[in-house]
Design an enzyme around this catalytic site. Structure first.
Site, short mmCIF file in Angstrom:
data_model
loop_
_atom_site.label_atom_id
_atom_site.label_comp_id
_atom_site.label_asym_id
_atom_site.label_seq_id
_atom_site.Cartn_x
_atom_site.Cartn_y
_atom_site.Cartn_z
N ARG A 28 0.84 -1.20 0.00
CA ARG A 28 0.00 0.00 0.00
C ARG A 28 0.88 1.25 0.00
O ARG A 28 1.06 1.90 1.04
CB ARG A 28 -0.93 0.01 1.23
CG ARG A 28 -1.79 -1.24 1.38
CD ARG A 28 -2.67 -1.49 0.17
NE ARG A 28 -3.64 -0.44 -0.02
CZ ARG A 28 -4.86 -0.46 0.51
NH1 ARG A 28 -5.25 -1.47 1.25
NH2 ARG A 28 -5.68 0.54 0.28
N ASP A 76 -3.66 9.67 5.14
CA ASP A 76 -2.88 8.45 4.91
C ASP A 76 -1.39 8.75 4.98
O ASP A 76 -0.61 7.92 5.43
CB ASP A 76 -3.28 7.82 3.59
CG ASP A 76 -4.70 7.25 3.69
OD1 ASP A 76 -5.64 8.01 3.44
OD2 ASP A 76 -4.84 6.09 4.08
N ASN A 81 -4.91 11.84 1.23
CA ASN A 81 -6.06 11.24 1.91
C ASN A 81 -7.03 10.75 0.85
O ASN A 81 -6.82 10.96 -0.35
CB ASN A 81 -6.72 12.26 2.85
CG ASN A 81 -7.68 11.62 3.84
OD1 ASN A 81 -7.37 10.58 4.42
ND2 ASN A 81 -8.84 12.21 4.03
N LYS A 82 -8.10 10.11 1.28
CA LYS A 82 -9.09 9.56 0.36
C LYS A 82 -9.48 10.59 -0.70
O LYS A 82 -9.69 11.77 -0.38
CB LYS A 82 -10.34 9.13 1.14
CG LYS A 82 -11.42 8.46 0.31
CD LYS A 82 -11.00 7.09 -0.19
CE LYS A 82 -11.95 6.54 -1.24
NZ LYS A 82 -13.26 6.17 -0.71
#
Lengths: 286, 286
Positions: free
Chosen positions: A62, A197, A207-208
């Site tokens: 990831r 993140d 981030n998202k």
């Protein structure tokens, strides 16, 4: 733990869309603790090399998630000290180090949430995007203090719905909207609060996807925009941000058509100039 | 046409989520042409009052859509001239006036599209949001000129998918994204082009919700943002914008939960300062 079992765990981490970076980092460390106890190795040197390889493989799953990289990197560094031990002691030591690192982020999340809750104060309407375990903890701390939440759906997998359901269970009033309505509803919020993140050394936040247009809308309307995450999500100065992860196009649910390319990038980057404050377990930085 | 039939048509217009303001205005006029020919009335005065009432009821169905109001208002004004006619002649006259007004917007859309296509020129990547019949015509005009399109899904009902499918049928390459990815993909566009449901006299635009954050993202990245619509969508100076229409919450597909309010507002307002140019059948205004 066999190599086949380990590869299965790797696949699970890679395909996980339901958990944030902190949660997945903890899972990786739990996998490594298990591997430390059970992976085949005749001596401490072989064990160390085996575990370092496994940690490296996990960190690669990831790339947008700084905590995975940072925590697994720390664990690999500490493993370097263990070469003189007998293999049984080395196994216990490596597993305990992994377990200690699992506890650290939990404490950091709790620290972030405490700072954020105090900073925001009672009677607020907070808008958020996607599902951050840190933001969720902030909401729980403020549940008896008149908190209202505006939650975006967060397509494609609608993590915002999980957030809204959790808040509903806790008795926190929540307005649930599509991502496209974020510009309209930012005006109703006292502040926007999101997790992260990764954070670049200059304060830019990964981030998202959708966080960046939400930050633009907040900025345009004079609504403060806060990022709340553990300090180990910050990258080092000069360390580049990772490539933004893209997931399978079929998550979007669009038909396949000639000449039509469906894109499903999971993250965007919000520049520091749109962020009013960064909140971590160390405090509030403006 | 009986009153029951008319009420059925009203319901269809009110519940229509698939067509834009121009298309629905044309449908309203077709309903009124039919009503002019068949609604019960003994003389021209009664007929005129009947038709004015019906036009008023239709105009009220979609308050965010300026063309409905503007075109139906024009038709009502023209009807005022017909009181001295016998009822049969008055019927024909009223129906013909409605049909003439149906043709006018079609020509206006074609004029807009021609101006926009010339203004944009060949070899462009254009990003758009939702489904505008005017933008669709621009794409058709540019289909053999190396056009690429980035299309947003446009939740809740994904009109963007209809657009993408149409472009695919025409052989125009299209990148299809969720609304949350709009900030990320604006960087890949040479320009953003959207339609409008209404334009305020100061240039602020009412369009499908999500247009405002897209305009913010374009502005933040120096990408020009163009609005392309017929001149009759412009409101008069001082005329307020309508309340932004909200549709049924169940379109969002979220479960009902205590304390959870699902909102489904269909439009947002993009301020004029974010718009680089307005394109109508009269030309390009910056």
């Amino acid at each position: 733990m066999s190599l086949a079992q380990f590869n299965l765990e790797i696949t699970k981490i890679r395909d996980d869309r339901r958990h944030g970076a902190s949660e997945l980092a903890r899972r990786c460390l739990a996998i490594l603790a298990e591997a430390a106890r059970t992976v085949p190795a005749q001596d401490a040197v072989v064990l160390r090399e085996q575990l370092k390889t496994l940690a490296w493989e996990l960190a690669k799953t990831r790339p947008s998630m700084a905590p995975l990289k940072n925590l697994l990197h720390r664990w690999r560094e500490e493993l370097a000290l263990d070469v003189t031990l007998d293999v049984a002691t080395a196994r216990v030591s490596a597993a305990q180090q992994a377990e200690a690192l699992i506890a650290a982020p939990r404490q950091a999340v709790a620290g972030c949430a405490a700072h954020a809750a105090q900073f925001l104060g009672p009677g607020r309407t907070i808008m958020t995007h996607s599902l951050s375990s840190t933001v969720l903890q902030v909401c729980r701390l403020l549940r008896d203090q008149g908190l209202h939440v505006i939650a975006t759906e967060s397509r494609p997998l609608a993590e915002g719905r999980l957030l809204a359901e959790k808040l509903s269970n806790w008795g926190i009033p929540v307005v649930y909207i599509t991502d496209a309505q974020m510009g309209l509803f930012a005006a109703d919020a006292d502040a926007v609060l999101v997790g992260a993140d990764s954070v670049r050394a200059d304060g830019a936040v990964v981030n998202k996807v959708g966080t960046y247009p939400l930050a633009l809308a907040a900025h345009d309307q004079g609504i403060p925009f806060y990022v709340c995450c553990e300090s180990f999500k910050w990258r080092q100065t000069g360390e580049p941000l990772p490539e933004l992860e893209e997931m399978a196009a079929d998550e979007i649910g669009a038909p396949e058509r000639p000449g039509m390319t469906v894109r499903n990038v999971y993250f965007d980057i919000t520049p520091a100039r749109l962020i009013s404050a960064w909140i971590s377990e160390l405090g509030v930085r403006r």
